[in-house]
Design an enzyme around this catalytic site. Structure first.
Site, short mmCIF file in Angstrom:
data_model
loop_
_atom_site.label_atom_id
_atom_site.label_comp_id
_atom_site.label_asym_id
_atom_site.label_seq_id
_atom_site.Cartn_x
_atom_site.Cartn_y
_atom_site.Cartn_z
N ARG A 168 8.09 -6.59 8.75
CA ARG A 168 8.71 -5.79 7.68
C ARG A 168 10.15 -6.23 7.45
O ARG A 168 10.61 -6.28 6.31
CB ARG A 168 8.70 -4.31 8.06
CG ARG A 168 7.48 -3.56 7.59
CD ARG A 168 7.69 -2.05 7.64
NE ARG A 168 7.95 -1.56 8.99
CZ ARG A 168 7.00 -1.28 9.88
NH1 ARG A 168 5.74 -1.43 9.57
NH2 ARG A 168 7.32 -0.85 11.07
N ASP A 179 3.26 1.76 12.94
CA ASP A 179 2.80 2.85 12.07
C ASP A 179 1.34 2.54 11.79
O ASP A 179 1.03 1.64 11.01
CB ASP A 179 3.63 2.85 10.78
CG ASP A 179 3.17 3.90 9.78
OD1 ASP A 179 2.22 4.64 10.06
OD2 ASP A 179 3.78 3.98 8.69
N GLU A 185 -7.63 0.13 1.79
CA GLU A 185 -8.22 -1.19 2.06
C GLU A 185 -9.71 -1.21 1.71
O GLU A 185 -10.24 -2.23 1.26
CB GLU A 185 -8.08 -1.54 3.55
CG GLU A 185 -6.66 -1.84 3.99
CD GLU A 185 -6.60 -2.17 5.48
OE1 GLU A 185 -7.18 -3.18 5.88
OE2 GLU A 185 -5.98 -1.38 6.24
N SER A 213 0.83 -1.21 0.00
CA SER A 213 0.00 0.00 0.00
C SER A 213 0.86 1.25 0.00
O SER A 213 0.38 2.35 -0.31
CB SER A 213 -0.92 0.00 1.21
OG SER A 213 -0.15 0.04 2.40
N HIS A 214 2.12 1.15 0.37
CA HIS A 214 3.05 2.27 0.25
C HIS A 214 4.23 1.89 -0.63
O HIS A 214 5.34 2.36 -0.45
CB HIS A 214 3.53 2.73 1.63
CG HIS A 214 2.46 3.46 2.38
ND1 HIS A 214 1.53 2.81 3.14
CD2 HIS A 214 2.15 4.78 2.43
CE1 HIS A 214 0.69 3.69 3.67
NE2 HIS A 214 1.04 4.89 3.25
#
Lengths: 335, 335
Positions: free
Chosen positions: B309, B177, B187, B46-47
């Site tokens: 991550r 985050d 979403e 999404s980023h």
């Protein structure tokens, strides 16, 4: 339930007298009496006179100093450290406030670590003296390990409240003060006493299963609010108001208590920011943007945190506070 | 769904080329390409590269500067101000980072206001350069007015992410985050496209009624996570990363966009704290308390924010990143 109404002065005298007769020094008794009467006055019974018996119990268990005087240290250009030396946090906070405010005005942002304090008080009461000076403030503290992290089932975090305040010229400040647990421990205890179930999502039994039985939650684990997001915030509070300031996590606080049933012991972190240092001559223009947001909240019926407390305050100042007679009797029986 | 796998270098070249050919300066194209490839690499699609078309759209709509150079100002002992001058936030952040880190080490705590920036990037990427230097950090930014406050039904707050990082010696930092909305806007959009309902609690229709229809939520109002607590946090982000730093609220950002469909425009606040300045010689002893908490989380199966991550990062560095072929084609078609 029988109740009794007291003027604010009478409520103060009651609390102060009980604390003094049980051995607290004049300064600590006055600070605790003031703080709890302010809680009662603002309609926040969970941080009102109800706290006095717990303060006395903690003293009798040897888990709080009745008379230690705090010391304040200037540790860095934007840092203040206050050592409560095993007493309640309140006197340490009062003593450190002027230096924190001065550093905030000087540096733009500053932080205060209160260490080695026993903590029972509501954080909004620590925020208000800063908003009264036109400062923005954040405060947090761990408690006892009662709350399981999201994805786990064993108590590790405290109820870890997080409070924030924003000054408003000529109006009650915007202040919220929230546990990062789904509910306060006292709310679960009240439901247990009343024989009422807890809403789903408040906690787990000791086998890690979801339950609405308050007694099983108290013996098992409370849950954070808002799933993994609330859990992450609870972990943040542990870190920045624990290790970052050289003080205990909620697990360490509960271990230190060693079953005595005393109040949480550890640290509190307060961060303050000065809008006038951030904004200079343009401060008023920009603070008006905040007021536009508050107006838009009010226009659609959303509650502005802090307003309810200030309405209760005005009412209590006129009419006094009303507490259960049982609490009144419990207090007077304490000596 | 057809997919294509790219090495990290190839993904960077693709993003950089598209941005350059669409008019972004070399410095901005490099910063955006690096940031989005890092998102893709860390499993945060999404980023990731998905953001590139939106960056180009925002430029074509005249809502971001392709080449403005940021300026950095030292405004108080613990404050830094970076003016992005209408460009993306990334170069302003890179340029201000050394001064923020130096002030944090000097003062113990310091804050950076990034102003007049267009914002699309994940906040964890702004936190990581601080944790890499052993600092604790908090970041937040408003967005567009899409989220109704608790108790209301009209969009007022942004999705208002809040990120926090804690350095861990020899380990991936603890970094969360989180949007303060129940879900990210993307979403909800993905569910609309897939014809799937949204879970209850994500949003309201334009009449203020609860709905699970993604299209109705997008046309109505998103909801904060965790009820009135998440709503209070969203309001805090509006205030401290809006008016406090002299920049726009989410409502003002949406008004500024005036229907162009561009990215949010406004400010970002980053607060950094230096554990070594708080703790002095005892830092290692106290940081070990934090590690004990992480161990207790891991022992009961709770996720430590940031670890996922870092696992994705290791995998992507070995195997590259895999994106939908449609996204690849959309990017190459942009020029």
């Amino acid at each position: 339930m029988e109740q009794i109404t007291l003027t604010l002065d009478a409520a103060y005298d009651l609390a102060f007298g009980v604390l003094r007769r049980n051995g607290f020094s004049e300064a600590h008794a006055a600070a605790v009496a003031r703080n709890t009467v302010n809680g009662e006055r603002d309609g926040c019974a969970s941080h009102g006179l109800y706290r006095i018996p717990g303060c006395v119990r903690t003293l009798r268990a040897g888990k709080v100093s009745p008379d230690a005087l705090p010391t304040v240290q200037d540790t860095a250009p934007a840092l203040v450290k206050a050592d409560a030396a095993g007493a309640f946090s309140l006197l340490a906070w009062e003593k450190a406030l002027p230096l924190l405010a001065a550093k905030t005005r000087q540096c733009g942002i500053a932080a205060l670590a209160i260490n080695r304090c026993v903590h029972f008080s509501a954080l909004w009461a620590d925020i208000e003296p800063l908003t009264e000076q036109g400062l923005v403030a954040l405060a947090c503290t761990p408690s006892h390990a009662w709350v399981a992290p999201a994805g786990g089932a064993t108590p590790l975090f405290g109820t870890n409240p997080l409070a924030f305040g924003w000054p408003r010229a000529g109006k009650a400040p915007f202040i919220f003060d929230m546990a990062t647990s789904a509910a306060a421990r006292g709310e679960i205890e009240l439901r247990r006493r009343a024989g009422k179930p807890a809403p789903p999502g408040w906690g787990l039994d000791s086998e890690g299963r979801e339950t609405t039985d308050p007694a099983q939650i108290l013996a098992g684990a409370m849950l954070p609010f808002g799933g993994h997001k609330g859990s992450a915030l609870a972990a943040m509070v542990e870190l920045i108001a624990g290790p970052l300031i050289g003080d205990m996590t909620s697990q360490e606080s509960l271990d230190f208590d060693a079953g005595a049933g005393g109040l949480p012991y550890g640290g509190e972190l307060i961060i303050a920011m000065d809008p006038r240092r951030f904004l200079g001559d343009d401060a008023d223009v920009h603070l008006a943007r905040g007021e536009a947001m508050f107006s838009a909240m009010a226009a659609q019926g959303a509650r502005i945190p802090g307003e309810r407390r200030h309405r209760a305050r005005a009412r209590s100042e006129a009419e006094g506070v009303t507490i259960p007679s049982a609490l009144y009797q419990e207090m007077t029986a304490l000596g």
